[in-house]
Design an enzyme around this catalytic site. Structure first.
Site, PDB file in Angstrom:
ATOM      1  N   SER A   1      -6.569  -7.637  -0.160  1.00 10.05           N
ATOM      2  CA  SER A   1      -7.065  -6.297   0.100  1.00 10.05           C
ATOM      3  C   SER A   1      -6.999  -6.044   1.606  1.00 10.05           C
ATOM      4  CB  SER A   1      -8.509  -6.207  -0.412  1.00 10.05           C
ATOM      5  OG  SER A   1      -9.063  -4.949  -0.145  1.00 10.05           O
TER       6      SER A   1
ATOM      7  N   LYS B   1      -2.986  -4.672  -1.524  1.00  2.66           N
ATOM      8  CA  LYS B   1      -3.822  -3.504  -1.859  1.00  2.66           C
ATOM      9  C   LYS B   1      -4.238  -2.849  -0.551  1.00  2.66           C
ATOM     10  CE  LYS B   1      -8.672  -3.378  -3.228  1.00  2.66           C
ATOM     11  NZ  LYS B   1      -9.640  -3.872  -4.223  1.00  2.66           N
ATOM     12  N   LEU B   2      -3.921  -1.583  -0.406  1.00  2.00           N
ATOM     13  CA  LEU B   2      -4.298  -0.859   0.803  1.00  2.00           C
ATOM     14  C   LEU B   2      -5.545  -0.038   0.534  1.00  2.00           C
ATOM     15  CD1 LEU B   2      -0.812   0.564   1.948  1.00  2.00           C
ATOM     16  CD2 LEU B   2      -1.908  -1.586   2.642  1.00  2.00           C
ATOM     17  N   LYS B   3      -6.518  -0.161   1.403  1.00  2.00           N
ATOM     18  CA  LYS B   3      -7.689   0.694   1.314  1.00  2.00           C
ATOM     19  C   LYS B   3      -7.283   2.069   1.826  1.00  2.00           C
ATOM     20  CE  LYS B   3     -11.066  -2.088  -0.037  1.00  2.00           C
ATOM     21  NZ  LYS B   3     -11.863  -1.801  -1.241  1.00  2.00           N
TER      22      LYS B   3
ATOM     23  N   ASP C   1      -6.851   1.478  -2.983  1.00  2.00           N
ATOM     24  CA  ASP C   1      -8.261   1.521  -3.392  1.00  2.00           C
ATOM     25  C   ASP C   1      -9.009   2.524  -2.516  1.00  2.00           C
ATOM     26  OD1 ASP C   1     -10.835   1.076  -4.264  1.00  2.00           O
ATOM     27  OD2 ASP C   1     -10.905  -1.054  -3.713  1.00  2.00           O
TER      28      ASP C   1
ATOM     29  N   ASN D   1     -12.320   3.564  -3.100  1.00  2.00           N
ATOM     30  CA  ASN D   1     -13.779   3.401  -3.100  1.00  2.00           C
ATOM     31  C   ASN D   1     -14.512   4.750  -3.129  1.00  2.00           C
ATOM     32  OD1 ASN D   1     -13.022   0.599  -1.276  1.00  2.00           O
ATOM     33  ND2 ASN D   1     -14.420   0.406  -3.002  1.00  2.00           N
TER      34      ASN D   1
ATOM     35  N   GLU E   1      -7.173   2.716  -7.365  1.00  2.00           N
ATOM     36  CA  GLU E   1      -8.490   2.196  -7.735  1.00  2.00           C
ATOM     37  C   GLU E   1      -9.591   3.167  -7.308  1.00  2.00           C
ATOM     38  OE1 GLU E   1      -8.814  -1.793  -6.229  1.00  2.00           O
ATOM     39  OE2 GLU E   1     -10.949  -1.947  -6.674  1.00  2.00           O
TER      40      GLU E   1
ATOM     41  N   ASP F   1     -13.236   0.620 -10.751  1.00  5.14           N
ATOM     42  CA  ASP F   1     -13.927  -0.550 -10.193  1.00  5.14           C
ATOM     43  C   ASP F   1     -15.425  -0.248 -10.282  1.00  5.14           C
ATOM     44  OD1 ASP F   1     -15.213  -2.349  -8.506  1.00  5.14           O
ATOM     45  OD2 ASP F   1     -13.868  -2.136  -6.813  1.00  5.14           O
TER      46      ASP F   1
ATOM     47  N   LYS G   1     -15.236  -7.416 -11.797  1.00  3.49           N
ATOM     48  CA  LYS G   1     -15.957  -8.182 -10.777  1.00  3.49           C
ATOM     49  C   LYS G   1     -17.208  -8.692 -11.469  1.00  3.49           C
ATOM     50  CE  LYS G   1     -14.618  -5.542  -6.689  1.00  3.49           C
ATOM     51  NZ  LYS G   1     -15.104  -4.560  -5.698  1.00  3.49           N
TER      52      LYS G   1
ATOM     53  N   GLY H   1     -12.708  -8.744  -5.938  1.00  3.24           N
ATOM     54  CA  GLY H   1     -13.397  -9.661  -5.041  1.00  3.24           C
ATOM     55  C   GLY H   1     -14.457  -8.928  -4.249  1.00  3.24           C
TER      56      GLY H   1
HETATM   57  O1  OSB Z   1     -13.594  -2.102  -3.730  1.00  2.90           O
HETATM   58  O2  OSB Z   1     -12.640  -3.916  -4.250  1.00  2.90           O
HETATM   59  C1  OSB Z   1     -13.435  -3.298  -3.545  1.00  2.90           C
HETATM   60  C2  OSB Z   1     -14.710  -5.586  -0.796  1.00  2.90           C
HETATM   61  C3  OSB Z   1     -16.044  -5.246  -0.787  1.00  2.90           C
HETATM   62  C4  OSB Z   1     -16.497  -4.272  -1.625  1.00  2.90           C
HETATM   63  C5  OSB Z   1     -15.616  -3.624  -2.486  1.00  2.90           C
HETATM   64  C6  OSB Z   1     -14.276  -3.975  -2.522  1.00  2.90           C
HETATM   65  C7  OSB Z   1     -13.818  -4.948  -1.627  1.00  2.90           C
HETATM   66  C8  OSB Z   1     -12.410  -5.314  -1.519  1.00  2.90           C
HETATM   67  C9  OSB Z   1     -12.080  -6.686  -1.007  1.00  2.90           C
HETATM   68  O3  OSB Z   1     -11.495  -4.560  -1.745  1.00  2.90           O
HETATM   69  C10 OSB Z   1     -12.026  -7.676  -2.094  1.00  2.90           C
HETATM   70  C11 OSB Z   1     -11.889  -9.083  -1.580  1.00  2.90           C
HETATM   71  O4  OSB Z   1     -10.871  -9.384  -0.963  1.00  2.90           O
HETATM   72  O5  OSB Z   1     -12.801  -9.901  -1.774  1.00  2.90           O
HETATM   73 MG    MG Z   2     -12.407  -1.523  -5.346  1.00  5.22          MG
END
Ligand code: OSB
Ligand code: MG
Length: 366
Positions: A136, A162-164, A189, A191, A214, A239, A263, A291
């Site tokens: 990520s 995976k690009l935020k 992703d 969020n 995501e 997610d 998760k 994760g």
């Molecule tokens: O949205 O998947 C998520 C980390 C913290 C909270 C939410 C997310 C994440 C990650 C990183 O995307 C996941 C990882 O590498 O552990």
């Molecule tokens: Mg996520």
């Protein structure tokens, strides 16, 4: 087993680089570690994946600590003897708190399996000995910094990027990476950073052949995700919205998601995770393991989960070095883009107690 003692400790680990998402920037990881000791003196470990602040989920480290101390641990202690499978039932009256509940269940399960000399892999039905690793990648300061960071992961062997994303850091960021790596498995992703009216904007990403988008919308907006899924060709993957087997069933029935990120912390534990996995296998829905910047303790158990047959997409199961200079366990080192699934009794790993003491910020025995 009889629960003799719980040790709840918070630790503080610096991250190797800041991790920026649409909900904030993290420069270190504060983790609530749970250790349980049973009547045989067998110890079980788990980590609670809640973050310091309630930005990704309503749970947060000090809140989980309080919930465990005030309600969850006393409820577990009401019965003279319990098995890990009883934990979800005993804790059901307390609403929410999946991350806190998951940590208690996992620590108890670790001790239980160690007593039986069974690995978590055997218990859950893992079928793979190694799992493909994705990574990520946080929101960068500029495109050049993003390219440099992604390149370092691709060079290290990661098999999926995976690009935020967030409004203003989406189309150009994805386009830049796609141009350099036309074939690498790529996903994004958000969020929850977008709104229902952003369908057109997100449909612009369709040209980049992404595996999935995501959690674009609010965690409670299942209908919005179903509407968005009709506007966007790229598969939507929930997610934050998936907090239980029930919510997974609902989201699938409403066609709000066609891929699921599991998760264990978010859904209340590995037992519930396995149920969601089984549902997805039954419905032919691709699954991957998310994760939460876990230390080696949580990472070990996630690798086991990701080794179940329904996990057909690479997870955010990266190497310890992705986040930490020094891990609390023997570090998980990636080889050819894979991590080896632990096969020892329980979660298969133990913390380095000297290092744990060094980074401990609070500790209490219950
Ligand atoms: O949205 O998947 C998520 C980390 C913290 C909270 C939410 C997310 C994440 C990650 C990183 O995307 C996941 C990882 O590498 O552990
Ligand atoms: Mg996520």
């Amino acid at each position: 087993m009889k629960l003799q003692e719980f040790e709840l400790r918070t630790i503080h680990l610096p991250l190797v680089r800041p991790f920026r998402t649409s909900f904030g920037t993290q420069t270190s990881r504060e983790v609530l570690m749970v250790k349980v000791t049973n009547e045989n003196g067998t110890v079980g470990w788990a980590e609670c994946v809640a973050m310091s602040e309630p930005l990704y989920s309503p749970e947060y480290v000090i809140g989980c600590l309080d919930l465990m101390k005030r309600f969850l641990i006393p409820a577990l202690r009401e019965k003279s003897s319990i098995a890990a499978e009883d934990v979800p039932v005993l804790l059901k009256p307390f609403l929410g708190g999946q991350m806190a509940k998951a940590a208690l269940e996992t620590a108890i399960l670790d001790a239980q399996l160690r007593d039986q000399n069974i690995s978590l892999a055997k218990y859950l039905g893992a079928t793979k000995s190694k799992v493909e690793c994705g990574v990520s990648v946080g929101i960068a300061n500029d495109l050049a910094a993003l390219v440099e960071e992604v390149k370092s992961y691709v060079d290290a062997g990661y098999r999926r990027i995976k690009l935020k994303i967030e409004p203003g850091w989406d189309y150009e960021a994805v386009k830049t990476i796609r141009q350099i790596y036309p074939d690498i498995p790529l996903q994004v992703d958000a969020n929850q950073a977008y709104s229902r009216s952003d369908g057109k904007l997100l449909a612009n990403l369709d040209e980049f052949n992404l595996l999935l988008i995501e959690q674009p919308l609010d965690e409670h907006d299942i209908l919005g995700h179903a509407m968005l899924a009709k506007e966007v060709k790229t598969p939507i993957c929930l997610d934050e919205s998936i907090i239980s087997l029930q919510s997974a069933q609902d989201a699938l029935a409403l066609e709000a998601t066609t891929v699921i990120n599991i998760k264990p912390g978010r859904v209340g534990g590995y037992i519930e995770s396995k149920k969601i996995h089984d549902l997805c296998v039954d419905k032919k829905i691709p699954v991957w393991c998310g994760g939460m910047l876990e230390t080696g303790i949580g990472r070990a158990a996630n690798l086991v989960l990701a080794a179940l047959p329904g996990f057909t997409l690479p997870g955010d199961t990266s190497a310890s070095s992705r986040y930490f200079k020094q891990d609390v366990t023997t570090p998980f080192v990636m080889e050819d883009g894979y991590l080896t699934v632990p096969t020892g009794p329980g979660i298969g790993v133990e913390p380095d107690l000297d290092f744990l003491e060094e980074i401990t910020t609070t500790k209490e025995l219950i």
